[in-house]
Design a protein around this motif. Structure first.
Motif, PDB file in Angstrom:
ATOM      1  N   ILE A 149       0.856  -1.181   0.000  1.00 42.31           N
ATOM      2  CA  ILE A 149       0.000   0.000   0.000  1.00 42.31           C
ATOM      3  C   ILE A 149       0.895   1.235   0.000  1.00 42.31           C
ATOM      4  CG2 ILE A 149      -1.899   1.190   1.136  1.00 42.31           C
ATOM      5  CD1 ILE A 149      -2.557  -1.684   0.301  1.00 42.31           C
ATOM      6  N   THR A 150       0.626   2.195  -0.889  1.00 43.62           N
ATOM      7  CA  THR A 150       1.390   3.441  -0.954  1.00 43.62           C
ATOM      8  C   THR A 150       0.432   4.618  -0.841  1.00 43.62           C
ATOM      9  OG1 THR A 150       3.080   2.430  -2.362  1.00 43.62           O
ATOM     10  CG2 THR A 150       2.978   4.837  -2.324  1.00 43.62           C
ATOM     11  N   VAL A 151       0.773   5.547   0.032  1.00 42.51           N
ATOM     12  CA  VAL A 151      -0.085   6.706   0.283  1.00 42.51           C
ATOM     13  C   VAL A 151       0.745   7.984   0.232  1.00 42.51           C
ATOM     14  CG1 VAL A 151      -1.615   7.841   1.934  1.00 42.51           C
ATOM     15  CG2 VAL A 151      -1.659   5.354   1.719  1.00 42.51           C
ATOM     16  N   ASN A 152       0.242   8.990  -0.469  1.00 42.82           N
ATOM     17  CA  ASN A 152       0.841  10.319  -0.496  1.00 42.82           C
ATOM     18  C   ASN A 152      -0.156  11.277   0.157  1.00 42.82           C
ATOM     19  OD1 ASN A 152       1.223  12.975  -2.769  1.00 42.82           O
ATOM     20  ND2 ASN A 152       2.789  12.417  -1.295  1.00 42.82           N
ATOM     21  N   TYR A 153       0.259  11.934   1.222  1.00 40.18           N
ATOM     22  CA  TYR A 153      -0.692  12.733   1.987  1.00 40.18           C
ATOM     23  C   TYR A 153      -0.090  14.050   2.467  1.00 40.18           C
ATOM     24  CZ  TYR A 153       1.778  10.820   6.081  1.00 40.18           C
ATOM     25  OH  TYR A 153       2.740  10.469   7.001  1.00 40.18           O
ATOM     26  N   ILE A 154      -0.971  14.971   2.867  1.00 41.43           N
ATOM     27  CA  ILE A 154      -0.570  16.255   3.444  1.00 41.43           C
ATOM     28  C   ILE A 154      -0.759  16.168   4.947  1.00 41.43           C
ATOM     29  CG2 ILE A 154      -0.961  18.745   3.473  1.00 41.43           C
ATOM     30  CD1 ILE A 154      -2.373  18.420   0.764  1.00 41.43           C
ATOM     31  N   ASN A 155       0.240  16.602   5.689  1.00 43.87           N
ATOM     32  CA  ASN A 155       0.118  16.603   7.151  1.00 43.87           C
ATOM     33  C   ASN A 155       0.682  17.894   7.716  1.00 43.87           C
ATOM     34  OD1 ASN A 155       2.858  15.163   6.539  1.00 43.87           O
ATOM     35  ND2 ASN A 155       3.044  15.968   8.598  1.00 43.87           N
ATOM     36  N   GLY A 156       0.252  18.244   8.906  1.00 43.67           N
ATOM     37  CA  GLY A 156       0.728  19.460   9.552  1.00 43.67           C
ATOM     38  C   GLY A 156      -0.264  20.601   9.420  1.00 43.67           C
ATOM     39  N   TRP A 157       0.134  21.756   9.912  1.00 46.19           N
ATOM     40  CA  TRP A 157      -0.756  22.924   9.931  1.00 46.19           C
ATOM     41  C   TRP A 157      -0.304  23.945   8.893  1.00 46.19           C
ATOM     42  CZ3 TRP A 157       0.589  20.143  14.199  1.00 46.19           C
ATOM     43  CH2 TRP A 157      -0.442  19.698  15.028  1.00 46.19           C
ATOM     44  N   PRO A 158      -1.235  24.500   8.109  1.00 39.77           N
ATOM     45  CA  PRO A 158      -0.863  25.567   7.170  1.00 39.77           C
ATOM     46  C   PRO A 158      -0.116  26.674   7.908  1.00 39.77           C
ATOM     47  CG  PRO A 158      -3.118  24.875   6.781  1.00 39.77           C
ATOM     48  CD  PRO A 158      -2.672  24.176   8.043  1.00 39.77           C
ATOM     49  N   ASN A 159       0.979  27.134   7.319  1.00 33.83           N
ATOM     50  CA  ASN A 159       1.818  28.135   7.990  1.00 33.83           C
ATOM     51  C   ASN A 159       2.558  28.908   6.911  1.00 33.83           C
ATOM     52  OD1 ASN A 159       2.960  29.255  10.471  1.00 33.83           O
ATOM     53  ND2 ASN A 159       4.880  28.359   9.753  1.00 33.83           N
ATOM     54  N   THR A 160       2.068  30.086   6.577  1.00 32.17           N
ATOM     55  CA  THR A 160       2.613  30.821   5.454  1.00 32.17           C
ATOM     56  C   THR A 160       2.549  32.311   5.752  1.00 32.17           C
ATOM     57  OG1 THR A 160       2.430  31.086   3.044  1.00 32.17           O
ATOM     58  CG2 THR A 160       0.372  30.824   4.260  1.00 32.17           C
ATOM     59  N   TYR A 161       2.598  33.148   4.720  1.00 33.57           N
ATOM     60  CA  TYR A 161       2.547  34.604   4.917  1.00 33.57           C
ATOM     61  C   TYR A 161       1.969  35.268   3.672  1.00 33.57           C
ATOM     62  CZ  TYR A 161       7.002  33.864   2.495  1.00 33.57           C
ATOM     63  OH  TYR A 161       7.969  33.456   1.625  1.00 33.57           O
ATOM     64  N   LEU A 162       1.437  36.468   3.862  1.00 31.83           N
ATOM     65  CA  LEU A 162       0.875  37.221   2.752  1.00 31.83           C
ATOM     66  C   LEU A 162       1.979  37.663   1.792  1.00 31.83           C
ATOM     67  CD1 LEU A 162      -1.755  39.607   4.441  1.00 31.83           C
ATOM     68  CD2 LEU A 162      -2.197  37.465   3.221  1.00 31.83           C
ATOM     69  N   THR A 163       1.677  37.619   0.494  1.00 29.34           N
ATOM     70  CA  THR A 163       2.613  38.131  -0.511  1.00 29.34           C
ATOM     71  C   THR A 163       2.067  39.384  -1.180  1.00 29.34           C
ATOM     72  OG1 THR A 163       1.665  36.644  -2.177  1.00 29.34           O
ATOM     73  CG2 THR A 163       3.593  35.851  -0.967  1.00 29.34           C
ATOM     74  N   ALA A 164       0.857  39.796  -0.792  1.00 26.67           N
ATOM     75  CA  ALA A 164       0.257  41.035  -1.306  1.00 26.67           C
ATOM     76  C   ALA A 164      -0.716  41.561  -0.265  1.00 26.67           C
ATOM     77  CB  ALA A 164      -0.467  40.779  -2.629  1.00 26.67           C
TER      78      ALA A 164
END
Length: 294
Positions: A149-164
């Motif tokens: 079985i192979t799984v590709n997933y997103i984990n963690g909390w969104p953490n970014t910044y404004l660019t405009a």
């Protein structure tokens, strides 16, 4: 995504009692040099928090594989015939792809059969959302064969910044460095974001993820104007829990202890002189719920 779990402004606004304008050791250091050193301190504290937890805490993508079997602890079939897959990292925000293949000796690399990710459920208690349950078919017959079985997933909390800059209003589109982990699903980890902009800080709800760098929010109470260009001049957009942010701030305080009775003994991140306020143990306590169990 940003691996720095707090911004410079969040550090400076926190009630720490530390004079952050004296981080650079050079007595003639400019304010720019001080800001650069503040950023370095945040980078070190964020890296320490990630190392303590055994995983990145900002949103990332990971790919894992496991062999299905009744005696396995990572991938197995439940009594109901469902596939259960245990991801190493959490919280799982979304599954990008999943597949399976029966391994046969002497045949070579097996052909992967794609699964419908819309039929994969994310299970667990917050923040440990790292169990996947596939309901697309009855897996009972495959549990006795060497099935990968192979799984590709997103984990963690969104953490970014404004660019405009962004103006107040309804259905506002925000330009950010990355929308990884953001989602329109109410109650999900990436559905509510906090914009860290000093006295204009506010929490918003994601109504649409438009691209890898643009997200629409239901409403924006304040207008957020980007500061002048320069290191540390960012407006953070994040869903990282407040206790994680507090732990990073405490780690920054510990690493910035003034020389003398509160001096940090270099070479050991856990060791300080008797005058230390033991900030790292406090930070570790806050991070315990987010620590990965190996």
């Amino acid at each position: 995504m940003s691996a720095n779990l707090i911004t410079v402004s969040e550090l400076l606004e926190a009630p720490t009692g530390v004079d952050w304008s004296t981080m650079a050791e050079n007595a003639t250091a400019t304010s720019l040099a001080q800001t650069v050193e503040q950023l370095r301190l945040i980078e070190r504290a964020s890296a320490w928090a990630a190392n303590f937890c055994g995983q990145r805490l900002d949103a990332t993508t990971d790919t894992e594989s496991a062999t299905l079997g009744s005696h396995r602890t990572k991938a197995w079939v439940s009594r109901e015939g469902w596939l259960i897959f245990h991801c190493d990292y959490f919280p799982v925000v979304g599954v990008l792809s999943a597949s399976w293949a029966t391994i046969t000796a002497g045949v070579g690399v097996p052909t992967q059969v794609a699964l419908d990710v819309s039929k994969i459920q994310i299970r667990g208690d917050y923040p440990r959302l790292n169990w996947l349950r596939d309901l697309s078919m009855d897996w009972s017959g495959l549990q006795y064969y060497p099935t990968e079985i192979t799984v590709n997933y997103i984990n963690g909390w969104p953490n970014t910044y404004l660019t405009a800059s962004a103006s107040a209003g309804a259905n506002v589109v925000l330009s950010v460095e990355s929308t990884l982990g953001m989602t329109t699903s109410p109650g999900s980890v990436g559905n509510r974001l906090t914009i860290y902009d000093g006295s204009l800080t506010e929490t918003v709800q994601v109504s649409a993820v438009l691209s890898a760098t643009t997200v629409q929010v239901a409403s924006l109470t304040y207008t957020h104007t980007l500061p002048s260009a320069g290191p540390g001049n960012t407006i953070g957009v994040s869903s990282v829990p407040q206790d994680i942010k507090e732990a990073v701030i405490l780690a920054c305080v510990h690493m910035a202890q003034e020389r003398g009775s509160d001096a940090l003994v270099m070479g050991s991140a856990r060791t300080s002189t008797p005058g230390s306020r033991l900030r790292l143990p406090e930070a570790e306590y806050l991070l315990l719920p987010y620590r990965r169990v190996l």
